[in-house]
Design a protein around this motif. Structure first.
Motif, short mmCIF file in Angstrom:
data_model
loop_
_atom_site.label_atom_id
_atom_site.label_comp_id
_atom_site.label_asym_id
_atom_site.label_seq_id
_atom_site.Cartn_x
_atom_site.Cartn_y
_atom_site.Cartn_z
N THR A 1 0.93 -1.24 -0.17
CA THR A 1 0.13 0.01 -0.09
C THR A 1 0.87 1.23 0.07
OG1 THR A 1 -1.75 -1.25 1.36
CG2 THR A 1 -1.96 1.19 1.29
N LEU A 2 0.76 2.16 -0.84
CA LEU A 2 1.31 3.49 -1.18
C LEU A 2 0.63 4.58 -0.67
CD1 LEU A 2 2.35 3.06 -4.85
CD2 LEU A 2 3.62 2.22 -2.63
N THR A 3 1.35 5.34 0.48
CA THR A 3 0.81 6.44 1.23
C THR A 3 1.78 7.58 1.20
OG1 THR A 3 1.30 5.77 3.45
CG2 THR A 3 -0.90 5.03 2.58
N THR A 4 1.11 8.71 1.43
CA THR A 4 2.13 10.05 1.78
C THR A 4 1.58 10.61 2.82
OG1 THR A 4 0.37 11.41 0.36
CG2 THR A 4 2.33 10.65 -0.84
N PRO A 5 2.36 10.34 3.96
CA PRO A 5 2.04 10.60 5.23
C PRO A 5 2.33 12.19 5.79
CG PRO A 5 4.04 9.01 5.38
CD PRO A 5 3.26 9.11 4.11
N ASP A 6 3.16 12.61 4.85
CA ASP A 6 3.56 14.25 4.85
C ASP A 6 3.81 14.44 3.43
OD1 ASP A 6 6.48 14.06 4.53
OD2 ASP A 6 6.44 13.35 6.58
N ALA A 7 4.25 15.67 3.25
CA ALA A 7 4.44 16.39 1.99
C ALA A 7 5.77 16.08 1.34
CB ALA A 7 4.56 17.93 2.23
N ARG A 8 6.64 15.41 2.19
CA ARG A 8 8.03 14.85 1.69
C ARG A 8 8.17 13.49 1.73
NH1 ARG A 8 9.72 18.44 -0.98
NH2 ARG A 8 10.28 20.59 -0.40
N THR A 9 7.23 12.69 2.33
CA THR A 9 7.52 11.40 2.37
C THR A 9 6.59 10.48 1.71
OG1 THR A 9 8.53 11.77 4.63
CG2 THR A 9 7.74 9.49 4.30
N ILE A 10 6.93 9.09 1.07
CA ILE A 10 6.14 8.39 0.71
C ILE A 10 6.47 6.78 1.57
CG2 ILE A 10 5.55 6.78 -1.28
CD1 ILE A 10 6.77 8.90 -3.40
N ALA A 11 5.35 6.46 1.93
CA ALA A 11 5.42 5.33 2.93
C ALA A 11 4.76 3.96 1.98
CB ALA A 11 4.53 5.28 3.94
N VAL A 12 5.72 2.87 2.01
CA VAL A 12 5.16 1.85 1.25
C VAL A 12 5.09 0.76 2.36
CG1 VAL A 12 5.95 0.15 -0.56
CG2 VAL A 12 6.91 2.62 -0.82
N GLN A 13 3.80 0.36 2.75
CA GLN A 13 3.36 -0.72 3.45
C GLN A 13 3.30 -1.76 2.70
OE1 GLN A 13 2.53 -0.48 7.12
NE2 GLN A 13 2.93 -2.70 6.87
N VAL A 14 4.54 -2.85 2.78
CA VAL A 14 4.54 -3.92 2.31
C VAL A 14 3.66 -5.04 2.84
CG1 VAL A 14 6.07 -5.76 1.51
CG2 VAL A 14 7.06 -3.35 1.55
N TRP A 15 3.03 -5.76 2.34
CA TRP A 15 1.92 -6.76 2.80
C TRP A 15 2.67 -7.97 3.33
CZ3 TRP A 15 -1.27 -6.18 -2.20
CH2 TRP A 15 -1.74 -4.82 -1.95
N ASP A 16 3.63 -8.43 2.44
CA ASP A 16 4.49 -9.56 3.22
C ASP A 16 5.82 -9.50 3.52
OD1 ASP A 16 5.71 -12.09 3.39
OD2 ASP A 16 4.70 -12.91 1.79
N SER A 17 6.22 -9.56 4.77
CA SER A 17 7.50 -9.39 5.24
C SER A 17 8.72 -9.94 4.30
CB SER A 17 7.77 -9.52 6.38
OG SER A 17 7.63 -11.02 6.88
N LYS A 18 8.41 -10.84 3.49
CA LYS A 18 9.21 -11.39 2.72
C LYS A 18 10.01 -10.44 1.53
CE LYS A 18 7.56 -16.13 3.78
NZ LYS A 18 6.87 -17.16 2.90
N ASN A 19 8.83 -9.75 1.14
CA ASN A 19 8.98 -8.72 -0.01
C ASN A 19 9.74 -7.46 0.46
OD1 ASN A 19 8.16 -10.57 -1.73
ND2 ASN A 19 5.99 -10.02 -1.29
N VAL A 20 9.95 -7.16 1.72
CA VAL A 20 10.30 -5.95 2.14
C VAL A 20 11.63 -5.40 1.41
CG1 VAL A 20 10.94 -4.52 3.71
CG2 VAL A 20 8.90 -5.59 4.10
N GLN A 21 12.66 -6.46 1.61
CA GLN A 21 14.08 -6.19 1.12
C GLN A 21 13.86 -5.80 -0.41
OE1 GLN A 21 16.93 -5.98 2.61
NE2 GLN A 21 16.05 -6.13 4.50
N ALA A 22 13.16 -6.91 -1.34
CA ALA A 22 12.99 -6.63 -2.52
C ALA A 22 12.23 -5.32 -3.05
CB ALA A 22 11.91 -7.81 -3.12
N VAL A 23 11.30 -4.84 -2.28
CA VAL A 23 10.83 -3.68 -2.70
C VAL A 23 11.64 -2.41 -2.45
CG1 VAL A 23 9.02 -1.73 -1.93
CG2 VAL A 23 8.42 -4.39 -2.07
N GLU A 24 12.55 -2.48 -1.33
CA GLU A 24 13.58 -1.38 -1.04
C GLU A 24 14.60 -1.56 -2.15
OE1 GLU A 24 17.52 0.06 0.62
OE2 GLU A 24 16.85 -2.09 0.05
N LYS A 25 15.06 -2.51 -2.48
CA LYS A 25 16.13 -2.63 -3.54
C LYS A 25 15.64 -2.22 -4.86
CE LYS A 25 19.14 -6.10 -5.80
NZ LYS A 25 19.25 -7.40 -6.07
#
Length: 185
Positions: A56-80
């Motif tokens: 899920t992609l959100t913008t908690p403030d004007a300078r930040t994008i937060a990417v809430q990855v649903w499966d913790s196994k994919n967090v590293q792949a998303v970051e990379k």
């Protein structure tokens, strides 16, 4: 028997405008926008998947994008994949969330983005003109085959040209708006 212009021609011209809007959504302005990373593909479960299908992609403030990855196994792949994208972003992992802090845009980067926007706009104009050319060719063929009179062919050509001009004006308006957004106040 009268020859008519295909509805497909206008649909394709409108498609060029939609593609331009999509391209512009990926150009960064001063505010964080999830559209900036929506086109990124992540290698999840051995398959190239759009980032929007793994997080899920959100913008908690004007300078930040937060990417809430649903499966913790994919967090590293998303970051990379975000780090390695051509967007020049520096994501950080915070638990199951990948945070992307957008730095202030400098003048050089703004000018570069305005040039990129101009290229996208020119690509849209070329696409619209190519559709016009195809339409004009079909009008000429119909006239040669006696499917329409010379007067009808002239009217169809004028109609097609007017539609083309209107779509080109739309491209110019969209580019002008995007340029204003990229120009500092």
């Amino acid at each position: 028997m009268t020859f008519e212009l295909s509805k497909d021609l206008e649909k394709r011209m409108a498609g060029a405008i939609e593609n331009l809007r999509r391209d512009f959504a990926g150009l960064r302005t001063d505010r964080a926008n999830t559209a900036l990373i929506e086109s990124i593909m992540v290698d999840a479960y051995g398959v190239s998947t759009p980032i929007t299908q793994v997080a899920t992609l959100t913008t908690p403030d004007a300078r930040t994008i937060a990417v809430q990855v649903w499966d913790s196994k994919n967090v590293q792949a998303v970051e990379k994949v975000i780090r390695e994208s051509s967007l020049g972003l520096n994501p950080m992992i915070d638990g199951g969330i990948v945070r992307i802090r957008l730095p202030e845009m400098n003048e050089e980067r703004r000018k570069e983005l305005i040039k990129v926007a101009g290229k996208h706009a020119e690509d849209a104009r070329v696409a619209i003109r190519n559709v016009r050319r195809e339409g004009m060719d079909s009008v000429k063929k119909a006239e040669k085959k006696s499917e329409c009179s010379k007067d009808e062919a002239h009217k169809l050509s004028d109609t097609l040209q007017k539609k083309t001009d209107n779509y080109i004006k739309d491209v110019d308006k969209i580019l002008e708006q995007r340029t204003k957004e990229l120009t500092p106040r």
